[in-house]
Scaffold this motif. Structure first.
Motif, mmCIF file in Angstrom:
data_model
loop_
_atom_site.group_PDB
_atom_site.id
_atom_site.type_symbol
_atom_site.label_atom_id
_atom_site.label_comp_id
_atom_site.label_asym_id
_atom_site.label_seq_id
_atom_site.Cartn_x
_atom_site.Cartn_y
_atom_site.Cartn_z
ATOM 1 N N ASP A 1 0.815 -1.219 0.000
ATOM 2 C CA ASP A 1 0.000 0.000 0.000
ATOM 3 C C ASP A 1 0.848 1.267 0.000
ATOM 4 O O ASP A 1 0.396 2.331 -0.440
ATOM 5 N N TYR A 2 2.067 1.159 0.494
ATOM 6 C CA TYR A 2 2.892 2.350 0.675
ATOM 7 C C TYR A 2 4.087 2.407 -0.280
ATOM 8 O O TYR A 2 4.552 3.494 -0.619
ATOM 9 N N ALA A 3 4.606 1.280 -0.678
ATOM 10 C CA ALA A 3 5.816 1.286 -1.514
ATOM 11 C C ALA A 3 5.738 0.150 -2.528
ATOM 12 O O ALA A 3 6.295 -0.926 -2.319
ATOM 13 N N ALA A 4 5.038 0.403 -3.601
ATOM 14 C CA ALA A 4 4.917 -0.604 -4.650
ATOM 15 C C ALA A 4 6.246 -0.828 -5.350
ATOM 16 O O ALA A 4 6.515 -1.910 -5.859
ATOM 17 N N ASP A 5 7.093 0.194 -5.371
ATOM 18 C CA ASP A 5 8.392 0.139 -6.036
ATOM 19 C C ASP A 5 9.480 0.221 -4.966
ATOM 20 O O ASP A 5 9.454 1.130 -4.123
ATOM 21 N N PRO A 6 10.467 -0.718 -4.951
ATOM 22 C CA PRO A 6 11.516 -0.695 -3.922
ATOM 23 C C PRO A 6 12.312 0.601 -3.866
ATOM 24 O O PRO A 6 12.932 0.920 -2.855
ATOM 25 N N SER A 7 12.287 1.370 -4.968
ATOM 26 C CA SER A 7 13.054 2.621 -4.982
ATOM 27 C C SER A 7 12.353 3.742 -4.231
ATOM 28 O O SER A 7 12.947 4.790 -3.963
ATOM 29 N N GLU A 8 11.073 3.556 -3.862
ATOM 30 C CA GLU A 8 10.323 4.648 -3.261
ATOM 31 C C GLU A 8 10.884 5.057 -1.910
ATOM 32 O O GLU A 8 10.921 6.247 -1.572
ATOM 33 N N GLY A 9 11.321 4.074 -1.092
ATOM 34 C CA GLY A 9 11.882 4.403 0.221
ATOM 35 C C GLY A 9 13.132 5.262 0.110
ATOM 36 O O GLY A 9 13.197 6.360 0.702
ATOM 37 N N PRO A 10 14.155 4.808 -0.646
ATOM 38 C CA PRO A 10 15.341 5.645 -0.825
ATOM 39 C C PRO A 10 15.045 7.001 -1.466
ATOM 40 O O PRO A 10 15.648 8.012 -1.092
ATOM 41 N N ASN A 11 14.119 7.036 -2.410
ATOM 42 C CA ASN A 11 13.768 8.312 -3.040
ATOM 43 C C ASN A 11 13.132 9.262 -2.035
ATOM 44 O O ASN A 11 13.392 10.472 -2.035
ATOM 45 N N ALA A 12 12.281 8.711 -1.154
ATOM 46 C CA ALA A 12 11.664 9.541 -0.114
ATOM 47 C C ALA A 12 12.731 10.106 0.815
ATOM 48 O O ALA A 12 12.670 11.276 1.219
ATOM 49 N N GLU B 1 14.372 13.025 -0.756
ATOM 50 C CA GLU B 1 13.516 14.210 -0.710
ATOM 51 C C GLU B 1 13.545 14.857 0.673
ATOM 52 O O GLU B 1 13.501 16.085 0.795
ATOM 53 N N VAL B 2 13.622 14.036 1.727
ATOM 54 C CA VAL B 2 13.733 14.585 3.085
ATOM 55 C C VAL B 2 15.056 15.339 3.241
ATOM 56 O O VAL B 2 15.098 16.426 3.835
ATOM 57 N N TYR B 3 16.151 14.774 2.704
ATOM 58 C CA TYR B 3 17.447 15.468 2.786
ATOM 59 C C TYR B 3 17.359 16.842 2.118
ATOM 60 O O TYR B 3 17.851 17.846 2.650
ATOM 61 N N ALA B 4 16.760 16.882 0.924
ATOM 62 C CA ALA B 4 16.645 18.157 0.201
ATOM 63 C C ALA B 4 15.778 19.138 0.992
ATOM 64 O O ALA B 4 16.091 20.338 1.074
ATOM 65 N N TYR B 5 14.719 18.629 1.596
ATOM 66 C CA TYR B 5 13.825 19.462 2.398
ATOM 67 C C TYR B 5 14.585 20.032 3.600
ATOM 68 O O TYR B 5 14.469 21.222 3.926
ATOM 69 N N ALA B 6 15.372 19.178 4.262
ATOM 70 C CA ALA B 6 16.160 19.621 5.427
ATOM 71 C C ALA B 6 17.169 20.680 5.025
ATOM 72 O O ALA B 6 17.361 21.681 5.740
ATOM 73 N N ASN B 7 17.812 20.486 3.887
ATOM 74 C CA ASN B 7 18.787 21.469 3.407
ATOM 75 C C ASN B 7 18.145 22.822 3.169
ATOM 76 O O ASN B 7 18.705 23.871 3.523
ATOM 77 N N ALA B 8 16.957 22.791 2.589
ATOM 78 C CA ALA B 8 16.265 24.048 2.313
ATOM 79 C C ALA B 8 15.867 24.748 3.614
ATOM 80 O O ALA B 8 15.983 25.974 3.741
ATOM 81 N N LEU B 9 15.402 23.972 4.606
ATOM 82 C CA LEU B 9 15.062 24.554 5.904
ATOM 83 C C LEU B 9 16.268 25.205 6.554
ATOM 84 O O LEU B 9 16.204 26.326 7.066
ATOM 85 N N ALA B 10 17.396 24.470 6.552
ATOM 86 C CA ALA B 10 18.607 24.988 7.191
ATOM 87 C C ALA B 10 19.087 26.262 6.508
ATOM 88 O O ALA B 10 19.483 27.234 7.168
ATOM 89 N N ALA B 11 19.063 26.281 5.179
ATOM 90 C CA ALA B 11 19.508 27.468 4.444
ATOM 91 C C ALA B 11 18.625 28.672 4.778
ATOM 92 O O ALA B 11 19.123 29.796 4.966
ATOM 93 N N GLU B 12 17.324 28.452 4.885
ATOM 94 C CA GLU B 12 16.410 29.555 5.191
ATOM 95 C C GLU B 12 16.652 30.096 6.605
ATOM 96 O O GLU B 12 16.631 31.301 6.839
ATOM 97 N N ARG B 13 16.925 29.165 7.568
ATOM 98 C CA ARG B 13 17.144 29.616 8.954
ATOM 99 C C ARG B 13 18.474 30.344 9.127
ATOM 100 O O ARG B 13 18.601 31.194 10.006
ATOM 101 N N ARG B 14 19.447 29.984 8.326
ATOM 102 C CA ARG B 14 20.715 30.722 8.418
ATOM 103 C C ARG B 14 20.498 32.178 8.007
ATOM 104 O O ARG B 14 21.133 33.090 8.545
ATOM 105 N N GLN B 15 19.609 32.377 7.064
ATOM 106 C CA GLN B 15 19.300 33.733 6.629
ATOM 107 C C GLN B 15 18.325 34.419 7.583
ATOM 108 O O GLN B 15 18.444 35.622 7.843
ATOM 109 N N HIS B 16 17.373 33.636 8.119
ATOM 110 C CA HIS B 16 16.315 34.205 8.968
ATOM 111 C C HIS B 16 16.110 33.316 10.186
ATOM 112 O O HIS B 16 15.185 32.487 10.211
ATOM 113 N N PRO B 17 16.959 33.442 11.208
ATOM 114 C CA PRO B 17 16.835 32.605 12.416
ATOM 115 C C PRO B 17 15.488 32.812 13.097
ATOM 116 O O PRO B 17 14.890 33.898 13.026
#
Length: 401
Positions: free
Chosen positions: A178-189, A192-208
Protein backbone atom coordinates in the motif's frame (compact mmCIF):
# COMPACT_ATOMS: atom_id res chain seq x y z
CA UNK A 1 6.60 -24.40 18.89
CA UNK A 2 7.53 -23.17 15.42
CA UNK A 3 9.33 -19.85 15.94
CA UNK A 4 9.32 -17.19 13.22
CA UNK A 5 9.59 -13.64 14.53
CA UNK A 6 10.39 -12.14 11.14
CA UNK A 7 7.45 -13.04 8.87
CA UNK A 8 5.93 -9.68 7.99
CA UNK A 9 2.65 -11.21 6.87
CA UNK A 10 2.23 -12.55 10.39
CA UNK A 11 2.51 -9.02 11.80
CA UNK A 12 0.11 -7.66 9.19
CA UNK A 13 -2.45 -10.33 10.09
CA UNK A 14 -2.15 -10.56 13.89
CA UNK A 15 0.15 -7.83 15.15
CA UNK A 16 3.15 -8.85 17.29
CA UNK A 17 3.31 -12.68 17.70
CA UNK A 18 2.61 -12.65 21.44
CA UNK A 19 2.05 -16.42 21.63
CA UNK A 20 5.55 -17.10 20.29
CA UNK A 21 7.10 -14.40 22.46
CA UNK A 22 5.43 -15.75 25.62
CA UNK A 23 6.74 -19.24 24.85
CA UNK A 24 10.25 -17.88 24.34
CA UNK A 25 10.20 -15.92 27.61
CA UNK A 26 9.26 -19.13 29.44
CA UNK A 27 11.44 -21.61 27.58
CA UNK A 28 14.24 -19.91 25.63
CA UNK A 29 14.56 -16.22 26.59
CA UNK A 30 17.77 -15.75 24.57
CA UNK A 31 16.92 -17.89 21.59
CA UNK A 32 18.94 -18.76 18.50
CA UNK A 33 16.60 -17.87 15.63
CA UNK A 34 17.40 -19.51 12.32
CA UNK A 35 18.33 -17.23 9.43
CA UNK A 36 17.02 -17.23 5.90
CA UNK A 37 19.47 -17.26 3.02
CA UNK A 38 16.74 -16.54 0.48
CA UNK A 39 15.70 -13.38 2.33
CA UNK A 40 19.38 -12.55 2.95
CA UNK A 41 19.42 -12.31 6.73
CA UNK A 42 21.58 -14.43 9.03
CA UNK A 43 20.56 -16.23 12.19
CA UNK A 44 20.31 -14.10 15.32
CA UNK A 45 19.77 -14.19 19.06
CA UNK A 46 16.17 -13.18 19.89
CA UNK A 47 16.16 -11.46 23.30
CA UNK A 48 12.68 -11.47 24.83
CA UNK A 49 12.96 -10.88 28.64
CA UNK A 50 12.74 -7.36 30.10
CA UNK A 51 15.97 -7.63 32.14
CA UNK A 52 17.94 -8.95 29.16
CA UNK A 53 16.62 -6.26 26.80
CA UNK A 54 17.66 -3.65 29.39
CA UNK A 55 21.13 -5.22 29.67
CA UNK A 56 21.66 -5.11 25.90
CA UNK A 57 20.29 -1.57 25.70
CA UNK A 58 22.56 -0.18 28.41
CA UNK A 59 25.82 -1.79 27.31
CA UNK A 60 26.73 -0.03 24.09
CA UNK A 61 30.31 -1.17 24.64
CA UNK A 62 29.24 -4.81 24.28
CA UNK A 63 26.24 -4.44 21.98
CA UNK A 64 26.92 -2.00 19.17
CA UNK A 65 24.44 0.01 17.14
CA UNK A 66 27.19 1.09 14.78
CA UNK A 67 29.09 -2.04 13.79
CA UNK A 68 26.27 -3.39 11.59
CA UNK A 69 23.68 -0.69 12.28
CA UNK A 70 20.51 -0.79 14.37
CA UNK A 71 17.77 -1.97 12.01
CA UNK A 72 17.04 -5.63 11.34
CA UNK A 73 17.83 -5.78 7.62
CA UNK A 74 21.40 -6.28 6.52
CA UNK A 75 23.13 -3.32 4.87
CA UNK A 76 26.28 -3.74 2.73
CA UNK A 77 29.40 -2.26 4.30
CA UNK A 78 29.81 0.27 1.51
CA UNK A 79 26.41 1.76 2.44
CA UNK A 80 26.94 1.83 6.20
CA UNK A 81 29.22 4.88 6.35
CA UNK A 82 26.43 7.38 5.59
CA UNK A 83 24.00 5.56 7.90
CA UNK A 84 26.50 5.83 10.76
CA UNK A 85 26.04 9.62 10.69
CA UNK A 86 22.54 9.03 12.12
CA UNK A 87 22.29 8.88 15.94
CA UNK A 88 20.33 5.67 15.67
CA UNK A 89 23.41 3.96 14.24
CA UNK A 90 26.06 5.39 16.55
CA UNK A 91 27.75 4.30 19.76
CA UNK A 92 29.35 6.53 22.39
CA UNK A 93 31.36 8.73 22.24
CA UNK A 94 30.09 9.82 18.78
CA UNK A 95 26.50 9.29 19.86
CA UNK A 96 27.09 11.24 23.09
CA UNK A 97 28.37 14.27 21.16
CA UNK A 98 25.45 14.25 18.74
CA UNK A 99 22.84 13.72 21.40
CA UNK A 100 24.19 16.59 23.51
CA UNK A 101 23.75 18.90 20.52
CA UNK A 102 20.26 17.67 19.65
CA UNK A 103 19.14 17.74 23.31
CA UNK A 104 19.05 21.54 23.07
CA UNK A 105 15.76 21.26 21.22
CA UNK A 106 14.17 18.56 23.36
CA UNK A 107 14.33 19.68 26.98
CA UNK A 108 11.29 18.84 29.16
CA UNK A 109 10.73 22.59 29.63
CA UNK A 110 10.55 23.14 25.88
CA UNK A 111 8.27 20.15 25.44
CA UNK A 112 5.99 21.39 28.24
CA UNK A 113 5.69 24.74 26.48
CA UNK A 114 4.05 22.89 23.58
CA UNK A 115 1.14 21.54 25.67
CA UNK A 116 -1.29 24.35 24.88
CA UNK A 117 -0.49 24.13 21.18
CA UNK A 118 -0.97 20.35 21.21
CA UNK A 119 -4.33 20.74 22.98
CA UNK A 120 -5.45 23.26 20.36
CA UNK A 121 -4.47 20.83 17.58
CA UNK A 122 -6.44 18.00 19.22
CA UNK A 123 -9.55 20.17 19.54
CA UNK A 124 -9.22 21.25 15.90
CA UNK A 125 -8.93 17.63 14.76
CA UNK A 126 -12.03 16.69 16.78
CA UNK A 127 -13.94 19.67 15.35
CA UNK A 128 -13.11 18.60 11.82
CA UNK A 129 -14.01 14.97 12.51
CA UNK A 130 -17.33 15.82 14.19
CA UNK A 131 -18.35 17.73 11.13
CA UNK A 132 -18.10 14.52 9.12
CA UNK A 133 -19.60 11.97 11.53
CA UNK A 134 -17.41 9.05 10.49
CA UNK A 135 -13.68 9.18 9.77
CA UNK A 136 -10.57 7.04 9.63
CA UNK A 137 -8.94 7.41 13.05
CA UNK A 138 -5.44 6.93 11.63
CA UNK A 139 -5.52 9.40 8.78
CA UNK A 140 -7.84 11.98 10.34
CA UNK A 141 -6.75 12.03 14.01
CA UNK A 142 -3.72 9.89 14.94
CA UNK A 143 -1.52 10.83 11.97
CA UNK A 144 -2.13 14.60 11.76
CA UNK A 145 -1.31 15.25 15.43
CA UNK A 146 2.43 14.37 15.34
CA UNK A 147 2.71 15.84 11.84
CA UNK A 148 1.41 19.21 13.07
CA UNK A 149 3.82 19.02 16.02
CA UNK A 150 6.78 18.17 13.75
CA UNK A 151 5.93 21.16 11.56
CA UNK A 152 5.83 23.30 14.71
CA UNK A 153 9.22 21.99 15.89
CA UNK A 154 10.83 22.55 12.49
CA UNK A 155 9.12 25.87 11.89
CA UNK A 156 7.81 24.35 8.68
CA UNK A 157 4.52 25.34 7.04
CA UNK A 158 1.59 23.25 8.26
CA UNK A 159 0.76 22.65 4.59
CA UNK A 160 3.87 20.43 4.42
CA UNK A 161 2.33 17.79 6.72
CA UNK A 162 1.00 15.70 3.81
CA UNK A 163 4.46 15.55 2.22
CA UNK A 164 5.99 14.48 5.55
CA UNK A 165 3.23 11.88 6.02
CA UNK A 166 3.88 10.37 2.59
CA UNK A 167 7.66 10.35 2.99
CA UNK A 168 7.37 8.59 6.32
CA UNK A 169 4.96 5.97 4.94
CA UNK A 170 7.26 5.23 2.01
CA UNK A 171 10.31 4.77 4.25
CA UNK A 172 8.67 2.73 7.01
CA UNK A 173 6.25 0.88 4.74
CA UNK A 174 8.87 -0.35 2.29
CA UNK A 175 7.56 -3.92 2.64
CA UNK A 176 3.89 -2.93 2.49
CA UNK A 177 2.40 -2.77 -1.04
CA UNK A 178 0.00 0.00 0.00
CA UNK A 179 2.89 2.35 0.67
CA UNK A 180 5.82 1.29 -1.51
CA UNK A 181 4.92 -0.60 -4.65
CA UNK A 182 8.39 0.14 -6.04
CA UNK A 183 11.52 -0.70 -3.92
CA UNK A 184 13.05 2.62 -4.98
CA UNK A 185 10.32 4.65 -3.26
CA UNK A 186 11.88 4.40 0.22
CA UNK A 187 15.34 5.65 -0.82
CA UNK A 188 13.77 8.31 -3.04
CA UNK A 189 11.66 9.54 -0.11
CA UNK A 190 14.82 9.76 2.03
CA UNK A 191 16.52 11.89 -0.63
CA UNK A 192 13.52 14.21 -0.71
CA UNK A 193 13.73 14.58 3.08
CA UNK A 194 17.45 15.47 2.79
CA UNK A 195 16.64 18.16 0.20
CA UNK A 196 13.82 19.46 2.40
CA UNK A 197 16.16 19.62 5.43
CA UNK A 198 18.79 21.47 3.41
CA UNK A 199 16.26 24.05 2.31
CA UNK A 200 15.06 24.55 5.90
CA UNK A 201 18.61 24.99 7.19
CA UNK A 202 19.51 27.47 4.44
CA UNK A 203 16.41 29.56 5.19
CA UNK A 204 17.14 29.62 8.95
CA UNK A 205 20.71 30.72 8.42
CA UNK A 206 19.30 33.73 6.63
CA UNK A 207 16.32 34.20 8.97
CA UNK A 208 16.83 32.61 12.42
CA UNK A 209 13.75 31.78 14.50
CA UNK A 210 12.86 30.28 17.86
CA UNK A 211 12.68 26.72 16.57
CA UNK A 212 14.67 23.51 16.72
CA UNK A 213 16.21 24.01 13.27
CA UNK A 214 17.79 27.30 14.31
CA UNK A 215 19.05 25.77 17.56
CA UNK A 216 20.70 22.87 15.76
CA UNK A 217 22.42 24.77 12.97
CA UNK A 218 23.84 27.41 15.30
CA UNK A 219 26.99 26.64 17.35
CA UNK A 220 26.52 25.76 21.01
CA UNK A 221 28.52 27.35 23.87
CA UNK A 222 31.55 25.25 22.92
CA UNK A 223 31.28 26.17 19.24
CA UNK A 224 29.98 22.71 18.26
CA UNK A 225 27.34 22.32 15.59
CA UNK A 226 25.89 19.64 13.35
CA UNK A 227 27.39 19.15 9.91
CA UNK A 228 25.08 19.39 6.92
CA UNK A 229 24.84 15.60 6.59
CA UNK A 230 24.27 15.21 10.33
CA UNK A 231 21.46 17.75 10.26
CA UNK A 232 19.82 16.11 7.22
CA UNK A 233 19.87 12.73 8.97
CA UNK A 234 18.47 14.26 12.16
CA UNK A 235 15.48 15.62 10.21
CA UNK A 236 15.05 12.20 8.60
CA UNK A 237 15.00 10.59 12.04
CA UNK A 238 12.54 13.17 13.36
CA UNK A 239 10.22 12.69 10.38
CA UNK A 240 10.13 8.94 10.95
CA UNK A 241 10.52 8.49 14.71
CA UNK A 242 8.60 11.60 15.70
CA UNK A 243 5.72 10.67 13.43
CA UNK A 244 5.44 6.88 13.34
CA UNK A 245 5.76 6.15 17.06
CA UNK A 246 3.12 8.64 18.26
CA UNK A 247 0.79 7.94 15.36
CA UNK A 248 0.88 4.17 15.89
CA UNK A 249 0.72 4.39 19.67
CA UNK A 250 -2.39 6.57 19.33
CA UNK A 251 -4.00 4.24 16.76
CA UNK A 252 -3.06 1.10 18.67
CA UNK A 253 -4.24 2.71 21.90
CA UNK A 254 -7.62 3.56 20.40
CA UNK A 255 -7.97 0.00 19.14
CA UNK A 256 -7.09 -1.26 22.63
CA UNK A 257 -9.89 0.89 24.06
CA UNK A 258 -12.34 -0.56 21.52
CA UNK A 259 -11.23 -4.07 22.53
CA UNK A 260 -11.46 -3.18 26.24
CA UNK A 261 -14.55 -0.95 26.48
CA UNK A 262 -14.51 -0.97 30.28
CA UNK A 263 -11.19 0.90 30.12
CA UNK A 264 -12.70 3.49 27.77
CA UNK A 265 -15.54 3.99 30.26
CA UNK A 266 -12.95 4.50 33.01
CA UNK A 267 -11.22 7.18 30.98
CA UNK A 268 -14.47 8.93 30.04
CA UNK A 269 -15.41 8.95 33.72
CA UNK A 270 -12.02 10.33 34.76
CA UNK A 271 -10.02 11.94 31.93
CA UNK A 272 -7.17 12.58 34.39
CA UNK A 273 -6.36 8.86 33.93
CA UNK A 274 -4.91 9.86 30.55
CA UNK A 275 -1.61 10.46 32.35
CA UNK A 276 -1.14 6.80 33.29
CA UNK A 277 -3.04 5.66 30.19
CA UNK A 278 -0.31 7.17 27.97
CA UNK A 279 2.31 4.85 29.47
CA UNK A 280 -0.01 1.84 29.38
CA UNK A 281 -0.76 2.50 25.72
CA UNK A 282 2.97 2.57 24.92
CA UNK A 283 3.49 -0.66 26.89
CA UNK A 284 0.52 -2.41 25.29
CA UNK A 285 1.18 -1.32 21.72
CA UNK A 286 5.01 -1.17 21.76
CA UNK A 287 5.04 0.91 18.55
CA UNK A 288 8.63 -0.14 17.83
CA UNK A 289 8.81 -3.92 17.96
CA UNK A 290 12.55 -4.51 17.70
CA UNK A 291 16.05 -3.17 17.23
CA UNK A 292 19.25 -4.89 16.27
CA UNK A 293 22.64 -4.80 17.97
CA UNK A 294 25.94 -6.55 17.21
CA UNK A 295 28.10 -8.17 19.90
CA UNK A 296 31.52 -6.51 20.07
CA UNK A 297 33.09 -9.35 22.10
CA UNK A 298 32.31 -12.82 23.40
CA UNK A 299 29.90 -12.25 26.29
CA UNK A 300 26.70 -13.52 27.90
CA UNK A 301 23.06 -12.40 27.90
CA UNK A 302 20.89 -13.90 30.63
CA UNK A 303 23.42 -16.70 31.07
CA UNK A 304 23.51 -17.50 27.34
CA UNK A 305 26.93 -17.29 25.70
CA UNK A 306 27.10 -15.18 22.54
CA UNK A 307 30.09 -14.63 20.25
CA UNK A 308 31.65 -11.48 18.89
CA UNK A 309 29.82 -10.26 15.76
CA UNK A 310 26.70 -12.28 16.58
CA UNK A 311 23.48 -10.54 15.58
CA UNK A 312 21.36 -9.63 18.63
CA UNK A 313 17.71 -8.57 18.25
CA UNK A 314 15.78 -7.17 21.21
CA UNK A 315 11.98 -7.45 21.20
CA UNK A 316 10.28 -4.62 23.11
CA UNK A 317 6.84 -6.13 22.43
CA UNK A 318 7.93 -9.13 24.46
CA UNK A 319 9.76 -7.29 27.23
CA UNK A 320 6.65 -5.16 27.81
CA UNK A 321 4.60 -8.30 28.52
CA UNK A 322 7.19 -9.93 30.80
CA UNK A 323 5.43 -11.77 33.63
CA UNK A 324 8.41 -11.21 35.95
CA UNK A 325 8.00 -7.43 35.70
CA UNK A 326 4.30 -6.72 35.16
CA UNK A 327 1.32 -8.00 37.15
CA UNK A 328 -1.24 -9.40 34.69
CA UNK A 329 0.77 -8.26 31.64
CA UNK A 330 -1.96 -9.44 29.28
CA UNK A 331 -4.41 -6.99 30.85
CA UNK A 332 -4.80 -3.50 29.41
CA UNK A 333 -5.03 -1.36 32.56
CA UNK A 334 -4.97 2.41 32.08
CA UNK A 335 -4.38 2.97 35.79
CA UNK A 336 -1.26 0.77 35.88
CA UNK A 337 1.26 2.38 38.22
CA UNK A 338 4.16 1.83 38.43
CA UNK A 339 4.64 0.93 34.81
CA UNK A 340 8.31 0.21 34.02
CA UNK A 341 7.70 -0.42 30.33
CA UNK A 342 10.51 0.00 27.84
CA UNK A 343 8.45 1.19 24.91
CA UNK A 344 10.90 4.10 24.56
CA UNK A 345 13.93 1.80 24.77
CA UNK A 346 15.60 0.00 27.62
CA UNK A 347 17.64 2.94 28.83
CA UNK A 348 21.24 3.66 27.97
CA UNK A 349 22.53 5.80 25.14
CA UNK A 350 19.57 5.24 22.81
CA UNK A 351 16.70 5.93 25.20
CA UNK A 352 14.12 7.80 23.12
CA UNK A 353 14.98 11.49 22.88
CA UNK A 354 11.35 12.42 22.29
CA UNK A 355 9.74 10.35 25.04
CA UNK A 356 8.47 13.42 26.94
CA UNK A 357 6.89 14.77 23.77
CA UNK A 358 5.32 11.46 22.78
CA UNK A 359 3.72 10.97 26.20
CA UNK A 360 2.51 14.56 26.19
CA UNK A 361 0.85 14.11 22.80
CA UNK A 362 -0.82 10.86 23.87
CA UNK A 363 -2.00 12.25 27.20
CA UNK A 364 -3.54 15.38 25.71
CA UNK A 365 -5.08 13.52 22.77
CA UNK A 366 -6.87 10.97 24.95
CA UNK A 367 -7.97 13.63 27.44
CA UNK A 368 -9.61 15.53 24.60
CA UNK A 369 -11.14 12.41 23.02
CA UNK A 370 -12.59 11.23 26.34
CA UNK A 371 -14.08 14.65 27.06
CA UNK A 372 -15.46 15.42 23.63
CA UNK A 373 -16.11 12.04 21.97
CA UNK A 374 -17.31 9.72 24.76
CA UNK A 375 -19.35 7.66 22.27
CA UNK A 376 -16.51 7.11 19.81
CA UNK A 377 -17.02 3.65 18.27
CA UNK A 378 -15.20 1.35 15.87
CA UNK A 379 -16.94 1.17 12.49
CA UNK A 380 -14.86 -1.45 10.68
CA UNK A 381 -11.81 -3.70 10.97
CA UNK A 382 -8.37 -2.27 11.66
CA UNK A 383 -5.79 -2.93 8.93
CA UNK A 384 -2.22 -3.45 10.14
CA UNK A 385 1.06 -2.48 8.53
CA UNK A 386 3.12 -5.23 6.91
CA UNK A 387 6.22 -4.70 9.03
CA UNK A 388 8.12 -6.58 11.72
CA UNK A 389 9.73 -3.31 12.85
CA UNK A 390 6.79 -0.95 13.44
CA UNK A 391 3.60 -2.23 15.07
CA UNK A 392 1.51 -0.03 12.86
CA UNK A 393 -2.15 0.38 11.95
CA UNK A 394 -2.99 1.75 8.51
CA UNK A 395 -6.77 2.14 8.83
CA UNK A 396 -9.21 2.25 11.76
CA UNK A 397 -12.73 3.40 10.74
CA UNK A 398 -14.70 5.10 13.53
CA UNK A 399 -18.04 6.81 14.08
CA UNK A 400 -18.28 9.81 16.36
CA UNK A 401 -21.99 9.94 17.21
Amino acid sequence: MNIDLVDQDLYRRDGAPHDQLAWLRANSPVHWHQGDAEREWPGFWAVTKHADVVQVSRRSDLFSSSRKLALFNEVPEDQRALQRLMMLNQDPPEHTRRRSLVNRGFTPRMMGALEGHIRDICHELVDEAKGRGSVDFVRDIAAPLPLYVICELLGAPVEDRDKIFNWSNQMIGAEDPDYAADPSEGPNAAMEVYAYANALAAERRQHPREDIVTKLIMPDAAGETLTEEEFDLFVLLLVVAGNETTRNAASGGMLAFFEHPEQWRRLVGDPALARTAADEIVRWVSPVNLFRRTATADTTIGGQEVKEDDKIVVFYSSANRDEDVFADPGTFDIGRDPNPHIGFGGGGAHFCLGNHLAKLELRVLFEVLAERLPNLAQAGPARRLRSNFINGIKDLPVTLA
